[in-house]
Design a protein around this motif. Structure first.
Motif, PDB file in Angstrom:
ATOM      1  N   UNK A 154       0.834  -0.992   0.006  1.00 11.04           N
ATOM      2  CA  UNK A 154      -0.197   0.110  -0.263  1.00 11.04           C
ATOM      3  C   UNK A 154       0.970   1.302  -0.084  1.00 11.04           C
ATOM      4  N   UNK A 155       2.070   1.078   0.750  1.00  9.57           N
ATOM      5  CA  UNK A 155       2.590   2.620   0.625  1.00  9.57           C
ATOM      6  C   UNK A 155       3.932   2.908  -0.536  1.00  9.57           C
ATOM      7  N   UNK A 156       4.276   1.621  -0.916  1.00  6.79           N
ATOM      8  CA  UNK A 156       4.059   1.886  -2.971  1.00  6.79           C
ATOM      9  C   UNK A 156       3.076   2.402  -3.527  1.00  6.79           C
ATOM     10  N   UNK A 157       2.031   2.075  -3.341  1.00  5.48           N
ATOM     11  CA  UNK A 157       1.357   1.945  -4.245  1.00  5.48           C
ATOM     12  C   UNK A 157       0.187   3.831  -4.017  1.00  5.48           C
ATOM     13  N   UNK A 158       0.612   4.265  -2.641  1.00  6.49           N
ATOM     14  CA  UNK A 158       0.526   5.514  -2.352  1.00  6.49           C
ATOM     15  C   UNK A 158       1.727   6.323  -3.102  1.00  6.49           C
ATOM     16  N   UNK A 159       2.240   5.873  -3.107  1.00  6.48           N
ATOM     17  CA  UNK A 159       3.775   6.724  -2.966  1.00  6.48           C
ATOM     18  C   UNK A 159       3.613   7.162  -4.582  1.00  6.48           C
ATOM     19  N   UNK A 160       3.539   6.061  -5.594  1.00  3.92           N
ATOM     20  CA  UNK A 160       3.273   5.582  -7.158  1.00  3.92           C
ATOM     21  C   UNK A 160       2.220   6.111  -7.552  1.00  3.92           C
ATOM     22  N   UNK A 161       1.370   6.000  -7.377  1.00  2.00           N
ATOM     23  CA  UNK A 161      -0.136   6.523  -7.617  1.00  2.00           C
ATOM     24  C   UNK A 161      -0.364   8.229  -8.088  1.00  2.00           C
ATOM     25  N   UNK A 162      -1.447   8.867  -8.694  1.00  2.82           N
ATOM     26  CA  UNK A 162      -1.224  10.190  -8.235  1.00  2.82           C
ATOM     27  C   UNK A 162      -2.884  10.330  -6.851  1.00  2.82           C
ATOM     28  N   UNK A 163      -3.754   9.448  -7.246  1.00  7.94           N
ATOM     29  CA  UNK A 163      -5.042   9.224  -6.564  1.00  7.94           C
ATOM     30  C   UNK A 163      -4.366   7.871  -6.105  1.00  7.94           C
ATOM     31  N   UNK A 164      -4.327   7.956  -4.622  1.00  5.39           N
ATOM     32  CA  UNK A 164      -3.698   6.784  -3.610  1.00  5.39           C
ATOM     33  C   UNK A 164      -4.338   6.991  -2.544  1.00  5.39           C
ATOM     34  N   UNK A 165      -5.353   7.273  -2.137  1.00  5.81           N
ATOM     35  CA  UNK A 165      -6.333   7.770  -0.887  1.00  5.81           C
ATOM     36  C   UNK A 165      -6.118   6.273  -0.529  1.00  5.81           C
ATOM     37  N   UNK A 166      -7.081   5.191  -0.863  1.00  7.82           N
ATOM     38  CA  UNK A 166      -7.088   3.947  -0.723  1.00  7.82           C
ATOM     39  C   UNK A 166      -6.222   3.418   0.311  1.00  7.82           C
ATOM     40  N   UNK A 167      -5.147   3.180  -0.337  1.00  8.97           N
ATOM     41  CA  UNK A 167      -3.792   2.452   0.374  1.00  8.97           C
ATOM     42  C   UNK A 167      -3.764   4.111   2.106  1.00  8.97           C
ATOM     43  N   UNK A 168      -3.759   4.950   0.916  1.00  6.02           N
ATOM     44  CA  UNK A 168      -2.840   5.776   2.587  1.00  6.02           C
ATOM     45  C   UNK A 168      -4.226   5.550   4.295  1.00  6.02           C
ATOM     46  N   UNK A 169      -5.377   4.969   3.087  1.00  5.97           N
ATOM     47  CA  UNK A 169      -6.788   5.126   4.379  1.00  5.97           C
ATOM     48  C   UNK A 169      -6.281   3.684   5.106  1.00  5.97           C
ATOM     49  N   UNK A 170      -5.472   2.388   4.207  1.00  6.68           N
ATOM     50  CA  UNK A 170      -5.226   1.581   5.005  1.00  6.68           C
ATOM     51  C   UNK A 170      -4.296   0.999   5.440  1.00  6.68           C
ATOM     52  N   UNK A 171      -3.140   2.849   5.574  1.00  5.87           N
ATOM     53  CA  UNK A 171      -1.634   2.265   6.419  1.00  5.87           C
ATOM     54  C   UNK A 171      -2.397   3.150   7.433  1.00  5.87           C
ATOM     55  N   UNK A 172      -3.000   4.370   6.963  1.00  3.47           N
ATOM     56  CA  UNK A 172      -3.603   5.403   8.557  1.00  3.47           C
ATOM     57  C   UNK A 172      -4.160   4.590   9.263  1.00  3.47           C
ATOM     58  N   UNK A 173      -5.258   3.253   9.584  1.00  3.85           N
ATOM     59  CA  UNK A 173      -5.869   2.171   9.693  1.00  3.85           C
ATOM     60  C   UNK A 173      -4.977   1.418  10.469  1.00  3.85           C
ATOM     61  N   UNK A 174      -3.676   1.516   9.738  1.00  2.00           N
ATOM     62  CA  UNK A 174      -3.572   0.040  10.546  1.00  2.00           C
ATOM     63  C   UNK A 174      -2.325   0.487  11.355  1.00  2.00           C
ATOM     64  N   UNK A 175      -2.302   1.637  11.167  1.00  2.00           N
ATOM     65  CA  UNK A 175      -0.854   2.457  12.786  1.00  2.00           C
ATOM     66  C   UNK A 175      -1.689   3.178  13.695  1.00  2.00           C
ATOM     67  N   UNK A 176      -2.389   3.645  13.597  1.00  2.00           N
ATOM     68  CA  UNK A 176      -2.556   5.426  13.795  1.00  2.00           C
ATOM     69  C   UNK A 176      -3.365   4.422  15.789  1.00  2.00           C
ATOM     70  N   UNK A 177      -4.076   3.541  15.928  1.00  2.00           N
ATOM     71  CA  UNK A 177      -3.817   2.797  16.781  1.00  2.00           C
ATOM     72  C   UNK A 177      -2.883   2.654  18.007  1.00  2.00           C
TER      73      UNK A 177
END
Length: 205
Positions: free
Chosen positions: A13-36
């Motif tokens: 997801x991190x690679x996808x977020x960095x590579x794509x202009x619209x990587x909001x789904x990948x970013x959301x997954x990363x956020x949810x995985x780490x926030x707690x």
């Protein structure tokens, strides 16, 4: 295996977020995985929950607003924990006029909440109390390194970067912390390996 698959998914997801202009789904997954975990880490460092939320949100907002600055971040876990830690310490220095040396002995609090499905309820409570008592025998810095090593499953290099020490110092700090746990656990009915399993599978809030 499940934890390994999670890390693979996060890396993808991190690679996808960095590579794509619209990587909001990948970013959301990363956020949810780490926030707690990031919030728990901040609270364990002694900061209130609102300040910790500000720290986490600030870190993620900076990533989202200009992803090009983070193209060289290969170890996302290490970066996020370090960024949140730096935010909180800078906040503390700014508001309380503290020096860098003041953070050597900053409190690190841990409270164990158990996964009761692993063992029966009565034994769970006994093990919880044993783990908490042992952790209270450690210095704040030792508690933090044990938390990072066993709860967050960071390797020594990640711990070294996060705590701003060298690799060998990180290894020695972990080793001495475990040796101390072993020495104060001699009279317990639970062997140390059980304690380490508890640290690995139990959550700190």
């Amino acid at each position: 295996m499940q934890e390994k698959n999670k890390h693979i998914a996060i890396d993808n997801c991190w690679k996808e977020f960095l590579a794509n202009k619209d990587g909001y789904d990948a970013f959301s997954f990363i956020y949810d995985s780490y926030v707690h975990d990031l919030l728990s880490y901040g609270v364990n460092l002694g900061f209130d929950e609102d300040t910790c939320r500000d720290a986490v949100h600030d870190v993620f907002c900076k990533i989202l607003s200009d992803k090009n600055k983070f193209l060289n971040v290969n170890n996302l876990t290490s970066y996020l924990f370090r960024a949140v830690r730096n935010y909180l310490f800078n906040f503390q220095k700014k508001n309380h006029n503290l020096s860098d040396s003041s953070f050597e002995n900053i409190p690190f609090f841990t409270e164990v909440t158990t996964l009761e499905s692993l063992i029966d309820r009565e034994d769970t409570e006994k093990l919880k109390q044993t783990v908490e008592n042992l952790l209270n025998q450690l210095t704040p810095r030792q508690r933090e390194v044990v938390y990072l090593r066993y709860m967050q499953e960071m390797d020594y290099e990640e711990i070294a970067v996060l705590m701003e020490i060298n690799y060998n110092s990180a290894r020695r700090l972990v080793h001495r912390s475990i040796e101390h746990l072993r020495s104060v656990n001699k009279d317990s009915e639970k062997p140390l390996f059980v304690i380490l399993v508890a640290l690995t599978y139990y959550h700190y809030l």
